[in-house]
Design an enzyme around this catalytic site. Structure first.
Site, PDB file in Angstrom:
ATOM      1  NE  ARG A 126     -17.053  -8.688   4.604  1.00  0.00           N
ATOM      2  CZ  ARG A 126     -18.090  -9.523   4.624  1.00  0.00           C
ATOM      3  NH1 ARG A 126     -18.565  -9.937   5.769  1.00  0.00           N
ATOM      4  NH2 ARG A 126     -18.636  -9.934   3.496  1.00  0.00           N
ATOM      5  CE  LYS A 148       3.727   1.765   6.036  1.00  0.00           C
ATOM      6  NZ  LYS A 148       4.899   2.131   5.222  1.00  0.00           N
ATOM      7  CD  GLU A 190      14.421  -0.045   9.173  1.00  0.00           C
ATOM      8  OE1 GLU A 190      14.000   1.082   9.508  1.00  0.00           O
ATOM      9  OE2 GLU A 190      14.271  -0.499   8.017  1.00  0.00           O
ATOM     10  CE  LYS A 232       7.107   2.046  12.100  1.00  0.00           C
ATOM     11  NZ  LYS A 232       7.402   0.826  11.348  1.00  0.00           N
ATOM     12  CD  GLU A 242       3.391   5.139   4.275  1.00  0.00           C
ATOM     13  OE1 GLU A 242       2.668   4.229   3.901  1.00  0.00           O
ATOM     14  OE2 GLU A 242       4.618   5.049   4.379  1.00  0.00           O
ATOM     15  NE  ARG A 246       3.425   4.536   8.939  1.00  0.00           N
ATOM     16  CZ  ARG A 246       2.576   3.620   9.376  1.00  0.00           C
ATOM     17  NH1 ARG A 246       1.357   3.961   9.729  1.00  0.00           N
ATOM     18  NH2 ARG A 246       2.932   2.371   9.453  1.00  0.00           N
ATOM     19  CG  ASN A 250       9.500   5.224   4.029  1.00  0.00           C
ATOM     20  OD1 ASN A 250       9.578   4.079   4.462  1.00  0.00           O
ATOM     21  ND2 ASN A 250       8.351   5.784   3.678  1.00  0.00           N
ATOM     22  CG  HIS A 253      13.383   2.744   3.975  1.00  0.00           C
ATOM     23  ND1 HIS A 253      14.071   3.227   5.070  1.00  0.00           N
ATOM     24  CD2 HIS A 253      12.821   1.573   4.384  1.00  0.00           C
ATOM     25  CE1 HIS A 253      13.908   2.392   6.101  1.00  0.00           C
ATOM     26  NE2 HIS A 253      13.155   1.391   5.710  1.00  0.00           N
ATOM     27  CG  HIS A 257      12.669   0.388  -1.132  1.00  0.00           C
ATOM     28  ND1 HIS A 257      11.568   1.157  -0.823  1.00  0.00           N
ATOM     29  CD2 HIS A 257      12.805  -0.492  -0.113  1.00  0.00           C
ATOM     30  CE1 HIS A 257      11.069   0.756   0.337  1.00  0.00           C
ATOM     31  NE2 HIS A 257      11.794  -0.238   0.785  1.00  0.00           N
ATOM     32  CG  HIS A 270      14.506  -3.816   4.292  1.00  0.00           C
ATOM     33  ND1 HIS A 270      14.106  -3.036   3.235  1.00  0.00           N
ATOM     34  CD2 HIS A 270      14.113  -3.159   5.423  1.00  0.00           C
ATOM     35  CE1 HIS A 270      13.491  -1.951   3.700  1.00  0.00           C
ATOM     36  NE2 HIS A 270      13.475  -2.006   5.023  1.00  0.00           N
TER      37      HIS A 270
END
Lengths: 375, 375
Positions: A126, A148, A190, A232, A242, A246, A250, A253, A257, A270
């Site tokens: 945990r 993330k 990026e 960032k 998010e 935030r 993207n 993106h 994507h 990417h």
């Protein structure tokens, strides 16, 4: 003072989960990089079969100055292995070596390694502490901040994960020397992104320094990484989980994507898809009357100068617009079916907007070509 | 006021992760139980093949008053299925049904279902909301509070998980009517536990009301659940991530885990092993001079009255003490090899202590018998 040992620091301010990003030379095998980390009898280096042969031995030597037992797990390389089977390799080693809940994990590699090591750290007993040592530009300017972590599920990318913060991030610029040029360009996508959404001064700097960045000038690289992380961090600091702001990270993106998923993951990197996606999102912002044609032109030229594609692929010869819209609808930022895009409100400022399908269609018709072949 | 609709509430105070435990009758299919939960287009009931046929339809009817789509996943029943394969069944349904990050998960079942649904909620898209509806006494008095979620790894129980809090817990006392008597007794072990570690007034009450509890008197059951949750909430509220104080909740668990692991999981129920483990831990406290023989006697009689074992099994005919010590050393509460026990300092107050192996051996010799057969 030994100039090769200096580093700059970006502090990510998240209350009791705050941490530092150190950016500099030879951080990897400098025991000083480990000062202040919690003590423990054991540490585990999580890397992959490509990066471990290059850097794991040096890191292990440094870690042995602080930890009695230093274990190593080498994951298979590549996004396709960002799954439960690879994650379980980490748990297997932790349990076989009887690692307790004070064991510190060190993620040594690019975004995939960082995502998996971070998620393993979030889940093992945990939660155990972990340190990120990103070895790609993309990971240094993107995964370093935000907490993330995730693995993929056969039905979707990054669908299973956690928000989990590292204790420290070490961006050793020297590791970029071994990065393939194509991956360097992907990382620059990026870097370019942060200007239009937050800081046109940085955009100007990136424009002026693109040759130095492509040449991997350590000074230019260090500044690009530092400023990217600062921007960032500012955004994430206002929205750790998010819920709103935030999302501007993207930018590019949603289109990106769709390109990645439509071509099949691994065809375009990417960063390549994001580079092209930013050009498309800039055109959308122009169509909405938020930016002028000159801004779109500048962004397009900068993306191209970084070695990135600016013409999007046709994903379906019969109904290309329909295919893009369909792919963007299943993107997980869509809620209850509505597609929302990050648009540039004015250069240096971004926002989320729902955009009518016919306007998106216009942008797609102007951006796609069947002749575009990236690889 | 309709008396069958009343409920009591225990508030778990964890800042912005605070939530209520509601304890009462017919909470399961009362739409009022759902008031205040976040809105979403979809909900997922996570249950198992034993509990779902009994209660899932009623819960689904209530959920349909609030959520447009209500899905159900039935996991295989039992601790042996608390693994990645079962967890993935939950992710499969979430993704097949295109559930977004606002989807609410409802855990309907005992501790295994709660642990898996909670861990799935913690990980799906890095966190979706979830509600616990525990249907066993053990889950109501133990899993309701603390936010522990996990799955097992072949090399260890609960090794992969997260601290993740539910939005609400609904303890519907009526669901206890279908609980097998052996599982009722196992749940009572954890109820008994709260007295010696925190509140001898509650211990006195449990002693006086054991016949009513075994008879499943709704009034007695409601009070036992409420007071157990209050005590656990008090302890967890001071130590959400298990750094110190919270460990006292493991009274009886170090011996208990050795019994479970030594016999093979599933031979004794967790609550049975804990019941016997508490008797052993009380003897250890007596050996340390912290409690008198009368206290040990009272606890032993209460555990026995609950229908739980008080004589521990011999795990190794050649070296029983050695086998117990070995099993307790690999328990994950051990740090760097030292075994620490929860001991009763004085009735109503507990602490963690390292205890010399020979004193533990004395207790084991006095507590174990080859004749003990639980099943």
């Amino acid at each position: 003072m030994d100039a090769t040992r200096t580093h700059s620091t970006v502090t990510i301010d998240l209350g009791d989960r705050s941490y530092d990003i150190r950016i500099g030379h030879r951080l990897l095998d400098d025991p000083a990089s480990l000062e202040g980390l919690p003590t423990s009898t054991s540490a585990l280096i999580v890397s992959n079969v490509t990066v471990a042969p290059l850097y794991a031995a040096r890191l292990k030597t440094a870690l042995l100055t602080r930890y009695q037992h230093v274990h190593l797990v080498e994951l298979p390389d590549g996004e396709v292995h960002k799954d439960w089977a690879s994650l379980n390799l980490i748990f297997d080693v932790l349990l076989q070596q009887a690692c307790d809940r004070k064991t510190v994990l060190f993620a040594l590699g690019g975004g995939v390694v960082g995502d998996m090591a971070g998620f393993a750290a979030a889940c093992y007993m945990r939660g155990v502490p972990f340190v990120q040592i990103p070895t790609t530009l993309l990971a240094q300017v993107d995964s370093s901040v935000g907490g993330k972590t995730a693995i993929n599920h056969p039905l979707g990318k990054n669908m299973i994960g956690a928000f989990y913060q590292p204790l420290r991030v070490l961006c050793d610029i020297d590791t970029l020397a071994t990065l393939p040029q194509r991956e360097l360009s992907a990382g620059l996508a990026e870097v370019i992104k942060y200007g239009p959404i937050a800081d046109m001064g940085f955009f100007n700097w990136v424009e002026a320094n693109m040759p130095a960045l492509l040449d991997r000038s350590p000074q230019a690289m260090a500044h690009a990484i530092q400023r990217s992380c600062e921007i960032k961090a500012h955004v994430v600091g206002h929205d750790e989980r998010e819920s709103g702001l935030r999302a501007i990270l993207n930018f590019g993106h949603t289109f990106g994507h769709a390109i990645e998923a439509g071509l099949g993951y691994g065809q375009w990197l990417h960063g390549e898809a994001v580079g092209c996606g930013m050009v498309m999102a800039a055109r959308l912002s122009y169509a909405l009357g938020c930016v002028d044609a000159h801004f779109v032109q500048r962004l397009t030229e900068l993306v191209q100068a970084a070695g990135l594609p600016v013409v999007a692929p046709v994903l379906d010869e019969q109904d290309n617009v329909g295919r893009y819209l369909q792919l963007m609808q299943v993107d997980k930022k869509a809620e209850a079916g509505a597609i929302r895009f990050v648009v540039i409100n004015a250069p240096g400022s971004a926002d989320m907007r729902s955009v009518p399908d016919d306007m998106v269609g216009e942008v797609l018709r102007a951006s796609c070509s069947s002749d575009e072949k990236r690889v």
